[in-house]
Scaffold this active site. Structure first.
Site, PDB file in Angstrom:
ATOM      1  N   ASN A   6      -9.301   7.031 -11.134  1.00 47.58           N
ATOM      2  CA  ASN A   6      -9.111   7.760  -9.876  1.00 47.58           C
ATOM      3  C   ASN A   6      -9.023   9.259 -10.195  1.00 47.58           C
ATOM      4  O   ASN A   6      -8.146   9.688 -10.951  1.00 47.58           O
ATOM      5  CB  ASN A   6      -7.804   7.262  -9.227  1.00 47.58           C
ATOM      6  N   HIS A   9      -6.621  13.667  -8.545  1.00 48.98           N
ATOM      7  CA  HIS A   9      -5.766  14.784  -8.942  1.00 48.98           C
ATOM      8  C   HIS A   9      -6.506  15.886  -9.686  1.00 48.98           C
ATOM      9  O   HIS A   9      -5.948  16.960  -9.921  1.00 48.98           O
ATOM     10  CB  HIS A   9      -4.530  14.274  -9.671  1.00 48.98           C
ATOM     11  N   ARG A  17      -5.951  26.389  -6.049  1.00 52.69           N
ATOM     12  CA  ARG A  17      -6.472  27.754  -5.999  1.00 52.69           C
ATOM     13  C   ARG A  17      -7.595  27.912  -4.979  1.00 52.69           C
ATOM     14  O   ARG A  17      -8.121  29.000  -4.817  1.00 52.69           O
ATOM     15  CB  ARG A  17      -6.969  28.180  -7.390  1.00 52.69           C
ATOM     16  N   HIS A  42      -9.853   8.915  -3.094  1.00 51.30           N
ATOM     17  CA  HIS A  42      -9.202   8.605  -1.820  1.00 51.30           C
ATOM     18  C   HIS A  42      -9.455   9.779  -0.880  1.00 51.30           C
ATOM     19  O   HIS A  42      -8.885  10.859  -1.060  1.00 51.30           O
ATOM     20  CB  HIS A  42      -7.704   8.397  -2.057  1.00 51.30           C
ATOM     21  N   ARG A  44      -8.493  11.280   2.029  1.00 51.52           N
ATOM     22  CA  ARG A  44      -7.370  11.158   2.970  1.00 51.52           C
ATOM     23  C   ARG A  44      -7.682  11.875   4.272  1.00 51.52           C
ATOM     24  O   ARG A  44      -8.475  12.822   4.302  1.00 51.52           O
ATOM     25  CB  ARG A  44      -6.088  11.746   2.359  1.00 51.52           C
ATOM     26  N   ARG A  48      -6.249  16.318   1.513  1.00 57.76           N
ATOM     27  CA  ARG A  48      -5.384  17.125   0.639  1.00 57.76           C
ATOM     28  C   ARG A  48      -5.929  17.235  -0.788  1.00 57.76           C
ATOM     29  O   ARG A  48      -5.579  18.152  -1.510  1.00 57.76           O
ATOM     30  CB  ARG A  48      -3.963  16.553   0.609  1.00 57.76           C
ATOM     31  N   GLU A  69     -11.439   4.871  -1.548  1.00 58.60           N
ATOM     32  CA  GLU A  69     -10.188   4.454  -0.889  1.00 58.60           C
ATOM     33  C   GLU A  69     -10.124   5.131   0.460  1.00 58.60           C
ATOM     34  O   GLU A  69     -10.370   6.352   0.555  1.00 58.60           O
ATOM     35  CB  GLU A  69      -8.987   4.932  -1.690  1.00 58.60           C
ATOM     36  N   THR A 100       0.260   6.889  -1.836  1.00 61.77           N
ATOM     37  CA  THR A 100       0.274   5.663  -1.039  1.00 61.77           C
ATOM     38  C   THR A 100       1.537   4.860  -1.350  1.00 61.77           C
ATOM     39  O   THR A 100       1.717   4.390  -2.465  1.00 61.77           O
ATOM     40  CB  THR A 100      -0.981   4.816  -1.358  1.00 61.77           C
ATOM     41  N   GLU A 150      -6.562  -5.458  -4.075  1.00 59.65           N
ATOM     42  CA  GLU A 150      -6.001  -4.657  -5.161  1.00 59.65           C
ATOM     43  C   GLU A 150      -4.496  -4.770  -5.009  1.00 59.65           C
ATOM     44  O   GLU A 150      -3.937  -4.377  -3.968  1.00 59.65           O
ATOM     45  CB  GLU A 150      -6.443  -3.191  -5.072  1.00 59.65           C
ATOM     46  N   HIS A 190      -1.786   1.504  -9.231  1.00 53.65           N
ATOM     47  CA  HIS A 190      -0.757   2.415  -8.726  1.00 53.65           C
ATOM     48  C   HIS A 190       0.420   2.474  -9.699  1.00 53.65           C
ATOM     49  O   HIS A 190       1.090   1.473  -9.924  1.00 53.65           O
ATOM     50  CB  HIS A 190      -0.236   2.048  -7.336  1.00 53.65           C
ATOM     51  N   GLY A 191       0.593   3.638 -10.271  1.00 50.96           N
ATOM     52  CA  GLY A 191       1.728   3.855 -11.172  1.00 50.96           C
ATOM     53  C   GLY A 191       1.515   3.327 -12.580  1.00 50.96           C
ATOM     54  O   GLY A 191       2.406   3.439 -13.424  1.00 50.96           O
ATOM     55  N   GLY A 212      -5.070   6.604 -12.061  1.00 51.82           N
ATOM     56  CA  GLY A 212      -5.380   8.004 -11.851  1.00 51.82           C
ATOM     57  C   GLY A 212      -4.383   8.959 -12.477  1.00 51.82           C
ATOM     58  O   GLY A 212      -4.671   9.625 -13.476  1.00 51.82           O
ATOM     59  N   HIS A 213      -3.198   9.006 -11.912  1.00 51.74           N
ATOM     60  CA  HIS A 213      -2.256  10.070 -12.233  1.00 51.74           C
ATOM     61  C   HIS A 213      -1.935  10.158 -13.726  1.00 51.74           C
ATOM     62  O   HIS A 213      -1.915  11.252 -14.302  1.00 51.74           O
ATOM     63  CB  HIS A 213      -0.971   9.877 -11.410  1.00 51.74           C
TER      64      HIS A 213
HETATM   65  N1  PXP Z   1      -5.001   2.289  -6.232  1.00 52.91           N
HETATM   66  C1  PXP Z   1      -4.718   2.768  -5.001  1.00 52.91           C
HETATM   67  C2  PXP Z   1      -5.097   1.933  -3.832  1.00 52.91           C
HETATM   68  C3  PXP Z   1      -4.114   4.032  -4.821  1.00 52.91           C
HETATM   69  O1  PXP Z   1      -3.839   4.478  -3.578  1.00 52.91           O
HETATM   70  C4  PXP Z   1      -3.846   4.803  -5.954  1.00 52.91           C
HETATM   71  C5  PXP Z   1      -3.246   6.169  -5.782  1.00 52.91           C
HETATM   72  O2  PXP Z   1      -4.125   6.986  -5.103  1.00 52.91           O
HETATM   73  C6  PXP Z   1      -4.168   4.281  -7.205  1.00 52.91           C
HETATM   74  C7  PXP Z   1      -4.725   3.014  -7.324  1.00 52.91           C
HETATM   75  C8  PXP Z   1      -3.932   5.051  -8.464  1.00 52.91           C
HETATM   76  O3  PXP Z   1      -2.565   5.268  -8.632  1.00 52.91           O
HETATM   77  P1  PXP Z   1      -2.068   6.246  -9.778  1.00 52.91           P
HETATM   78  O4  PXP Z   1      -2.598   7.583  -9.468  1.00 52.91           O
HETATM   79  O5  PXP Z   1      -0.584   6.127  -9.700  1.00 52.91           O
HETATM   80  O6  PXP Z   1      -2.639   5.694 -11.065  1.00 52.91           O
END
Ligand code: PXP
Length: 236
Positions: A6, A9, A17, A42, A44, A48, A69, A100, A150, A190-191, A212-213
């Site tokens: 993902n 970010h 910037r 994603h 949104r 953002r 997403e 999310t 998912e 996620h996470g 992603g993060h």
């Molecule tokens: N899957 C979904 C559906 C999400 O909304 C996100 C966050 O945008 C992720 C995966 C990835 O999460 P993370 O950035 O915490 O890895």
């Protein structure tokens, strides 16, 4: 297991910037060259991070698959039908949230979700539902006609290393088994990070992890190619 990266970010940093750096398209290419089997963005409602132009360019430049997403809105459905990503992942969206927060309540709006999915599937787009790992949501997802779920790994990730980890992990494991028995393919995300991702191997036949993060954060220290490769080694 496959690794979807993902890149939201990268866009967060760019937007700080308001210019063009770092380039999301280049980031996606580097992720692909270093092991990503799909790229997730994603789009949104408030734009953002990822913006419409990112998605419209990515659909032409990616060598792998675009996983879009999106919220369950008419606007997003129209965009998906226009650009035709490989897959969409339907997520709940609240304006005030930082990320999310929970899964999509499929059980509570089964008719709406079923109707929403139909034209997407007819257009050849694979549909995934981002849900909390509960029996109710898994069963509703199977009913809706989606091909994938998912599983939201946010609670597992948050409780990792505490005495609640096992409870959260078992929810994922049991939900995956139920979903697979109902004919769904199962992704998770996620996470997830470099410390907690290894337990996903204990869940049989998980298809893809979307991360992603943690990858983009690690890239600041070691560079994006290495950050993706390290995660790929943990996931494959
Ligand atoms: N899957 C979904 C559906 C999400 O909304 C996100 C966050 O945008 C992720 C995966 C990835 O999460 P993370 O950035 O915490 O890895």
């Amino acid at each position: 297991m496959l690794l979807g990266v993902n890149i939201d970010h990268v866009a967060t940093l760019r937007n700080a910037r308001g210019g063009v750096e770092p380039d999301t398209i280049k980031a996606a290419e580097i992720c692909e060259l270093n092991g990503a089997t799909s790229i997730t963005t994603h789009l949104r409602e408030d734009r953002r991070h990822i913006k419409d132009n990112d998605v419209k360019t990515l659909i032409h430049t990616l060598r792998t698959n675009l996983n879009l997403e999106m919220a369950v809105t008419d606007e997003m459905q129209k965009i998906a039908l226009e650009i035709k990503p490989h897959s969409v992942c339907l997520v709940p969206e609240k304006r005030q949230e930082i990320t999310t927060e929970g899964g999509l309540d499929v059980a509570g709006q089964i008719d709406k979700i079923t109707d929403f999915i139909k034209p997407l599937k007819e257009a050849g787009i694979l549909v995934s539902l981002f849900i909390d790992p509960t029996e109710e949501q898994v069963k509703a997802s199977a009913k809706s006609g989606a091909q994938f779920i998912e599983m939201h790994t946010g609670q597992y990730s948050e409780k990792f290393g505490t005495n609640e980890e096992e409870k959260e992990f078992l929810k994922l494991k049991n939900s995956a088994a139920l979903a697979q028995s109902l004919g769904l393919k199962v992704n998770a995300g996620h996470g997830l990070n470099y410390n907690n991702v290894h337990r996903m191997h204990e869940i049989p036949d998980l298809y893809e992890l979307n991360i992603g993060h943690s990858i983009i954060s690690r890239a600041i220290f070691v560079g994006l190619p290495q950050a993706v490769q390290e995660m790929k080694d943990l996931v494959k």
